[in-house]
Motif scaffolding. Structure first.
Motif, short mmCIF file in Angstrom:
data_model
loop_
_atom_site.label_atom_id
_atom_site.label_comp_id
_atom_site.label_asym_id
_atom_site.label_seq_id
_atom_site.Cartn_x
_atom_site.Cartn_y
_atom_site.Cartn_z
N ASP A 20 0.86 -1.19 0.00
CA ASP A 20 0.00 0.00 0.00
C ASP A 20 0.90 1.24 0.00
O ASP A 20 1.42 1.66 1.04
CB ASP A 20 -0.89 -0.05 1.26
N ASP A 32 5.37 -5.81 -3.09
CA ASP A 32 4.61 -6.97 -2.65
C ASP A 32 5.64 -8.03 -2.27
O ASP A 32 6.34 -8.55 -3.14
CB ASP A 32 3.71 -7.46 -3.79
N VAL A 33 5.72 -8.37 -0.98
CA VAL A 33 6.78 -9.28 -0.54
C VAL A 33 6.61 -10.70 -1.07
O VAL A 33 7.55 -11.50 -1.02
CB VAL A 33 6.92 -9.32 1.01
N ALA A 55 6.11 -7.68 6.94
CA ALA A 55 4.81 -7.80 6.27
C ALA A 55 4.17 -9.15 6.58
O ALA A 55 4.84 -10.19 6.55
CB ALA A 55 4.98 -7.63 4.76
N TYR A 76 -2.15 -19.55 9.95
CA TYR A 76 -1.30 -18.43 10.41
C TYR A 76 -0.22 -18.97 11.36
O TYR A 76 0.95 -18.61 11.24
CB TYR A 76 -2.18 -17.38 11.09
N ILE A 121 -5.95 -5.63 14.93
CA ILE A 121 -6.87 -5.95 16.04
C ILE A 121 -8.25 -5.35 15.74
O ILE A 121 -9.29 -5.98 16.00
CB ILE A 121 -6.33 -5.39 17.38
N1 LIG Z 1 -0.88 -7.29 15.72
C1 LIG Z 1 -0.58 -8.41 16.37
O1 LIG Z 1 -1.21 -8.74 17.41
C2 LIG Z 1 0.56 -9.31 15.91
C3 LIG Z 1 0.93 -10.37 16.74
C4 LIG Z 1 1.98 -11.20 16.35
C5 LIG Z 1 2.62 -10.99 15.14
N2 LIG Z 1 2.24 -9.97 14.34
C6 LIG Z 1 2.94 -9.81 13.07
O2 LIG Z 1 3.45 -8.50 12.94
C7 LIG Z 1 3.45 -8.13 11.56
C8 LIG Z 1 2.74 -6.79 11.41
O3 LIG Z 1 1.42 -6.90 11.90
P1 LIG Z 1 0.48 -5.63 12.19
O4 LIG Z 1 -0.39 -5.99 13.31
O5 LIG Z 1 1.30 -4.40 12.22
O6 LIG Z 1 -0.43 -5.66 10.86
P2 LIG Z 1 -1.12 -4.50 10.03
O7 LIG Z 1 -2.23 -5.17 9.28
O8 LIG Z 1 -1.43 -3.32 10.88
O9 LIG Z 1 0.02 -4.07 8.98
C9 LIG Z 1 0.50 -4.97 8.02
C10 LIG Z 1 1.07 -4.19 6.84
O10 LIG Z 1 1.55 -5.15 5.88
C11 LIG Z 1 1.17 -4.71 4.59
N3 LIG Z 1 1.10 -5.86 3.69
C12 LIG Z 1 0.11 -6.80 3.58
N4 LIG Z 1 0.40 -7.65 2.59
C13 LIG Z 1 1.59 -7.25 2.06
C14 LIG Z 1 2.40 -7.73 1.00
N5 LIG Z 1 2.04 -8.79 0.26
N6 LIG Z 1 3.56 -7.09 0.75
C15 LIG Z 1 3.94 -6.00 1.47
N7 LIG Z 1 3.19 -5.48 2.47
C16 LIG Z 1 2.03 -6.11 2.75
C17 LIG Z 1 -0.18 -4.05 4.78
O11 LIG Z 1 -0.48 -3.16 3.70
C18 LIG Z 1 0.03 -3.33 6.11
O12 LIG Z 1 0.52 -2.01 5.92
C19 LIG Z 1 2.81 -9.28 10.80
O13 LIG Z 1 3.81 -10.13 10.28
C20 LIG Z 1 2.02 -10.01 11.87
O14 LIG Z 1 1.84 -11.37 11.60
C21 LIG Z 1 1.21 -9.12 14.68
#
Ligand SMILES: NC(=O)c1ccc[n+]([C@@H]2O[C@H](COP(=O)([O-])OP(=O)(O)OC[C@H]3O[C@@H](n4cnc5c(N)ncnc54)[C@H](O)[C@@H]3O)[C@@H](O)[C@H]2O)c1
Length: 251
Positions: free
Chosen positions: A39, A60-61, A88, A152, A190
């Motif tokens: 994005d 896009d990763v 990501a 996941y 969340i």
């Molecule tokens: N929020 C939580 O509770 C939590 C807990 C454990 C792990 N994580 C991990 O932390 C990381 C970030 O999570 P978050 O909560 O900030 O999520 P989020 O949804 O707020 O942000 C994720 C970002 O990744 C981007 N994204 C999605 N698909 C993509 C792609 N194909 N290529 C590049 N960018 C892409 C999205 O546009 C978004 O900006 C993730 O890997 C998630 O699994 C999150």
């Protein structure tokens, strides 16, 4: 603290939540950061919040050639790469029996292939820059069974395993590979989960009450761990899984 002065970093999925917080912290500590996200508008907004020198790259990763080009950006613009944060990720609710094959592919593509491509392309660049740090985002879902998150959890477990393998493979090249296992972190992610409930605010309160420390983990707390792993202070931390979960896995 300016532990990262002169370092060159890439953060994927940097337009939101944890990735955004990591960008802001790395920049605050003196690093130059390539802010990448699928994005582009979100990445641009984060760039305007971050101090210091940044670049924005839509990536896009799940696409190997896009990740290769992303790493090439840091090398061409700044002469090398010191820090790669493979952040990501996407999630999907479901068990092994009710998750669709399409959702399986989507989660594995972004979480696991994305992390694999991030390491595949960034590790040689970091090695050629004299060594540095790779930080992968795993999850407590890799460590304990969490209901309704089967695929996941599989992706995050695989990220933990490939982190350890890569740490051993590349330690002699001066590349440290570690991962962070966050608990439930207060990000837009969340909000998307609680939006599915009749009373999102009540769902939010219930989720927080389930945490041993009674609240969500803040994205800034994950960013603080990432900055430590990126810095030379963690020079002997190799192949580690740094749990930041408010006590969830201590139970
Ligand atoms: N929020 C939580 O509770 C939590 C807990 C454990 C792990 N994580 C991990 O932390 C990381 C970030 O999570 P978050 O909560 O900030 O999520 P989020 O949804 O707020 O942000 C994720 C970002 O990744 C981007 N994204 C999605 N698909 C993509 C792609 N194909 N290529 C590049 N960018 C892409 C999205 O546009 C978004 O900006 C993730 O890997 C998630 O699994 C999150």
């Amino acid at each position: 603290m300016e532990r990262l002065r002169g370092k060159r970093a890439i953060v994927t999925g940097a337009g939101s939540g944890i990735g955004r917080a990591i960008v802001l912290r790395l920049a605050e500590e003196g690093a130059r950061v390539v802010i990448s996200d699928v994005d582009e508008e979100a990445a641009t907004n984060v760039a305007s919040e971050a101090g210091g020198e940044t670049l924005i790259r839509k990536t896009d990763v799940a696409d190997s050639s896009e990740v290769e080009a992303l790493v090439g950006t840091a090398v061409e613009e700044w002469g090398g790469l010191d820090i790669m944060v493979n952040n990501a990720g996407i999630g999907v609710a479901g068990t092994t029996t009710n998750t669709s094959e399409e959702d399986y592919e989507r989660v594995m593509d972004v979480c696991l292939r994305g992390t694999f491509f991030g390491m595949k392309h960034a590790i040689p660049a970091i090695r050629d820059s004299g060594g540095g740090s790779v930080i992968n985002l795993s999850s407590v879902a890799a460590l304990v069974g969490i209901a309704d998150r089967a695929v996941y959890s599989a992706a995050k477990g695989a990220i933990l395993a490939i982190t350890r393998a890569a740490a051993i493979d590349h330690v002699e090249e001066g590349v440290r590979v570690n991962c962070i296992a966050p608990g439930t972190v207060d990000t837009p992610w969340i909000g998307r989960i609680t939006a599915g409930y009749d009373d999102p605010e009540e769902a939010r309160r219930n989720m927080q009450a389930r945490q041993p420390h009674g609240r969500f983990v803040a994205p800034e707390e994950i960013a603080a761990m990432a900055a430590y792993l990126a810095s030379d202070e963690s020079a002997s931390v190799i192949g580690a899984c740094m749990v930041v979960d408010g006590g969830v896995t201590a139970r």
